[in-house]
Design an enzyme around this catalytic site. Structure first.
Site, mmCIF file in Angstrom:
data_model
loop_
_atom_site.group_PDB
_atom_site.id
_atom_site.type_symbol
_atom_site.label_atom_id
_atom_site.label_comp_id
_atom_site.label_asym_id
_atom_site.label_seq_id
_atom_site.Cartn_x
_atom_site.Cartn_y
_atom_site.Cartn_z
ATOM 1 N N PHE A 1 1.008 -1.385 -0.390
ATOM 2 C CA PHE A 1 -0.017 -0.016 0.057
ATOM 3 C C PHE A 1 0.761 1.870 -0.171
ATOM 4 O O PHE A 1 0.538 2.441 -0.365
ATOM 5 C CB PHE A 1 -0.547 0.160 1.530
ATOM 6 C CG PHE A 1 -0.395 0.107 2.227
ATOM 7 C CD1 PHE A 1 0.547 1.680 2.872
ATOM 8 C CD2 PHE A 1 0.125 -0.249 3.331
ATOM 9 C CE1 PHE A 1 0.722 1.496 4.091
ATOM 10 C CE2 PHE A 1 1.079 -0.972 4.525
ATOM 11 C CZ PHE A 1 0.713 0.915 5.054
ATOM 12 N N LYS B 1 -1.145 -7.456 -8.650
ATOM 13 C CA LYS B 1 -1.824 -7.550 -7.105
ATOM 14 C C LYS B 1 -1.514 -6.937 -6.273
ATOM 15 O O LYS B 1 -0.498 -6.605 -5.572
ATOM 16 C CB LYS B 1 -1.764 -9.168 -6.873
ATOM 17 C CG LYS B 1 -2.935 -9.493 -5.711
ATOM 18 C CD LYS B 1 -3.349 -8.376 -5.291
ATOM 19 C CE LYS B 1 -2.847 -8.709 -4.167
ATOM 20 N NZ LYS B 1 -3.187 -7.996 -2.767
ATOM 21 N N GLU C 1 -5.111 -3.542 -1.805
ATOM 22 C CA GLU C 1 -6.587 -3.199 -1.636
ATOM 23 C C GLU C 1 -6.838 -1.729 -1.182
ATOM 24 O O GLU C 1 -7.876 -2.277 -1.447
ATOM 25 C CB GLU C 1 -7.091 -4.331 -1.282
ATOM 26 C CG GLU C 1 -7.470 -5.099 -0.104
ATOM 27 C CD GLU C 1 -5.996 -5.769 -0.178
ATOM 28 O OE1 GLU C 1 -6.147 -6.879 0.914
ATOM 29 O OE2 GLU C 1 -5.263 -6.396 -0.887
ATOM 30 N N ARG C 2 -5.597 -2.181 -0.435
ATOM 31 C CA ARG C 2 -6.288 -0.071 0.102
ATOM 32 C C ARG C 2 -6.038 0.787 -0.186
ATOM 33 O O ARG C 2 -6.692 1.818 0.045
ATOM 34 C CB ARG C 2 -5.005 -0.133 1.628
ATOM 35 C CG ARG C 2 -5.062 -1.169 2.627
ATOM 36 C CD ARG C 2 -4.470 -0.537 3.785
ATOM 37 N NE ARG C 2 -4.924 -1.650 4.999
ATOM 38 C CZ ARG C 2 -3.733 -1.271 5.644
ATOM 39 N NH1 ARG C 2 -2.514 -1.305 5.526
ATOM 40 N NH2 ARG C 2 -3.912 -2.123 6.817
ATOM 41 N N SER D 1 5.313 -6.671 4.093
ATOM 42 C CA SER D 1 6.363 -7.631 5.070
ATOM 43 C C SER D 1 7.373 -9.377 5.191
ATOM 44 O O SER D 1 6.761 -9.639 4.346
ATOM 45 C CB SER D 1 4.908 -7.701 6.504
ATOM 46 O OG SER D 1 4.704 -9.390 5.973
ATOM 47 N N CYS E 1 9.845 1.859 3.545
ATOM 48 C CA CYS E 1 10.169 0.494 3.464
ATOM 49 C C CYS E 1 12.387 1.120 4.151
ATOM 50 O O CYS E 1 12.684 0.803 4.595
ATOM 51 C CB CYS E 1 10.505 -0.189 2.707
ATOM 52 S SG CYS E 1 11.384 0.058 1.291
ATOM 53 N N GLU F 1 9.961 -3.239 13.061
ATOM 54 C CA GLU F 1 9.465 -2.585 12.327
ATOM 55 C C GLU F 1 8.598 -1.362 12.360
ATOM 56 O O GLU F 1 7.119 -2.908 12.507
ATOM 57 C CB GLU F 1 9.868 -2.735 10.994
ATOM 58 C CG GLU F 1 9.244 -1.540 9.433
ATOM 59 C CD GLU F 1 9.119 -1.934 8.157
ATOM 60 O OE1 GLU F 1 9.453 -1.495 6.983
ATOM 61 O OE2 GLU F 1 8.454 -3.231 8.001
#
Length: 510
Positions: free
Chosen positions: A149, A173, A176-177, A226, A281, A390
């Site tokens: 996202f 893909k 979806e957020r 993640s 990140c 993190e």
């Protein structure tokens, strides 16, 4: 209410599944759309379209493919404001930051225009009598990208640009957020002349991910997210014989040597730690000043700058950063702040309870959004969860080091190995640290050590799984396979090349 569809076969497509998920506006906390979630059958439909379309796309010579990509770049630039606005409203990052998100992705597509060079093989003539050997790089076929996202334009473009330039069909893909920008990127690719089915987008959850992993058609998957999911995808790809390029979490340090310009350091740290609400990140979340004098002076300068930061609506031009992506993200970050206090770290600036009366939030009512003010911890130690984990939010921690060697050990021994920034005026010290540090990316007097697009991006240890990195030459190595041809041509003259019968030993160079 707006419904966001998939993009399959060169058109928007609703799919067969009735499952949907709300798409929130993080700045207001309101639902602004619903995105369709793909079933396994929906993903298979995208795969089928990609499989049919890929051979024709691969058969185009690289120059013709690059003309499509050039037009795609032009269209993305033409729609920059539209893309950045949609990105801001679904993710929460400021409009200027969203423009940067798109631009850094475009830079990889621009470098991918060099595909005719990247795809060149090698040639050796006369390796034997009348024998030549040459190699060629060919596309894998159908490949996929699973993207997070926090960079809904940049990372999809990092994946799609080299994959498409190399002659593959691509299935994305995205998260979806914030699904609108990935969908628009695919539409613009078709508008640029990309054949129907070469670039497909399917929205979805774990069911969609597993459908890609289970497919025998998909030859490679690139992932960013993640570390636990990166490990899952990497393992599943190994089981099904796919190439995998999986990047996980990070805990990026900035080492501040005593000779550094601390005003420059403080400015760099505040931007690198709190930009995009810390949801990067490559965000710097650990400051490591060397020596107590450095630590004391740096802390004072950080507090001064933090008090002047403005947290606001994503489209507020005066906002330094906007909301986090979701209410659950706010709760997660708050829980880490609570844990840091309980572990004994000194909470210098507390962002948990700051509200409309605080200086960070002046000028508008932000009560409905997912906002968190900047937080600063001091005297953090390596066993605390605010150091090991993190956090992915606007939290900066200070860990003291008495020497350069002690400072260097912290990122070297950390489970993550994404990036380190070093601030110093001592070139010899910087060079020594850069050589010895055990991370994938190093910045020297650069706060966020993200390489330029024609070099590769990737972390070590729990930050990255796979042998090849993102963008640069590694991307073309990842999205192609090498074929080596050894050929023998002799003159068609029996007197010169008499028939010599069968051979039963391994051929050697003569």
């Amino acid at each position: 209410m707006k419904t966001i569809n998939h993009y399959v076969g060169g058109r928007e497509w609703a799919g067969s599944s009735t499952a949907t998920q709300d798409v929130m506006n993080p700045s207001t906390g309101t639902v602004q759309a619903q995105v369709r979630l793909a079933s396994t059958a929906d993903v298979q439909e995208a795969i089928n379209n990609a499989r049919v379309a890929q051979p024709e796309w691969a058969a185009l010579n690289p120059q013709k493919r690059m003309r499509v990509l050039m037009e795609w770049i032009r269209l993305i630039n033409e729609h920059m404001d539209e893309l950045a606005t949609a990105l801001s409203l679904e993710h929460g990052k400021t409009f200027a930051d969203a423009q940067g998100d798109v631009q850094r992705g475009l830079e990889v597509v621009e470098v991918s225009l060099g595909a005719p060079h990247f795809l060149k093989g090698e040639f050796s003539d006369s390796v034997g009598t009348g024998v030549d050997t040459y190699s060629m790089r060919q596309p894998l076929g159908v490949v996929a990208g699973i993207t997070p996202f926090n960079f809904p334009a940049m990372i999809p473009l990092w994946k799609a640009g080299p994959a498409l330039a190399a002659g593959n069909a691509f299935i994305l893909k995205p998260s979806e957020r914030d699904p609108s920008v990935p969908l628009k990127l695919a539409e613009l690719f078709t508008a640029a002349g990309g054949p129907d089915g070469v670039f497909n987008v399917v929205h979805g959850d774990k069911q969609a991910v597993d459908a890609l992993l289970d497919s025998e058609v998909i030859q490679a998957i690139g992932f960013v997210g993640s570390t636990p999911i990166a490990q899952y995808i990497y393992t599943r790809c190994a089981e099904t014989g796919k190439r995998a390029q999986c990047f996980g979490g990070a805990k990026n340090h900035m080492l501040i040597l005593p000779d550094a310009n601390l005003d420059e350091v403080a400015d760099a740290l505040v931007g690198a730690a709190y930009g995009s609400a810390g949801e990067r990140c490559m965000a710097i979340s650990v400051a490591v000043p060397v020596g107590e004098e450095t630590a004391t002076a740096l802390r004072a300068k950080l507090v001064e700058r933090i008090e002047g930061l403005k947290v606001g609506h994503c489209l507020d031009p005066d906002a330094d950063y906007g909301p986090l992506v979701a209410a659950s993200a706010v709760e997660r970050v708050r829980s880490y702040i609570d844990a840091g206090v309980e572990a004994g770290a000194e909470l210098v600036v507390d962002g948990r309870e700051r509200g409309a009366t605080d200086s960070n939030f002046q000028g508008e009512d932000l009560s409905g959004g997912y906002y968190l003010a900047p937080t600063l911890f001091d005297h953090v130690t390596p066993e605390m969860s605010i150091y090991t984990d993190e956090i992915f939010g606007p939290v900066l921690t200070i860990v003291h080091a008495e020497s350069i060697d002690e400072a260097l050990r912290l990122p070297t021994e950390h489970a993550y190995g994404n990036g380190v920034s070093i601030f110093t005026r001592n070139g010899g010290a910087a060079r020594d640290i850069a050589q010895r540090i055990q991370v994938g990316m190093v910045g020297i007097n650069v706060p966020i050590p993200v390489p330029i697009a024609y070099h590769t991006f990737g972390g070590w240890k729990a930050s990255g799984f796979g042998d090849l990195n993102q963008h640069g030459p590694d991307a073309f190595r990842f999205y192609t396979k090498t074929k080596t041809v050894t050929s023998r041509w002799t003159r068609d003259d029996a007197a010169i090349t008499p028939h010599s019968g069968s051979h039963f030993v391994m051929p050697v160079v003569d």
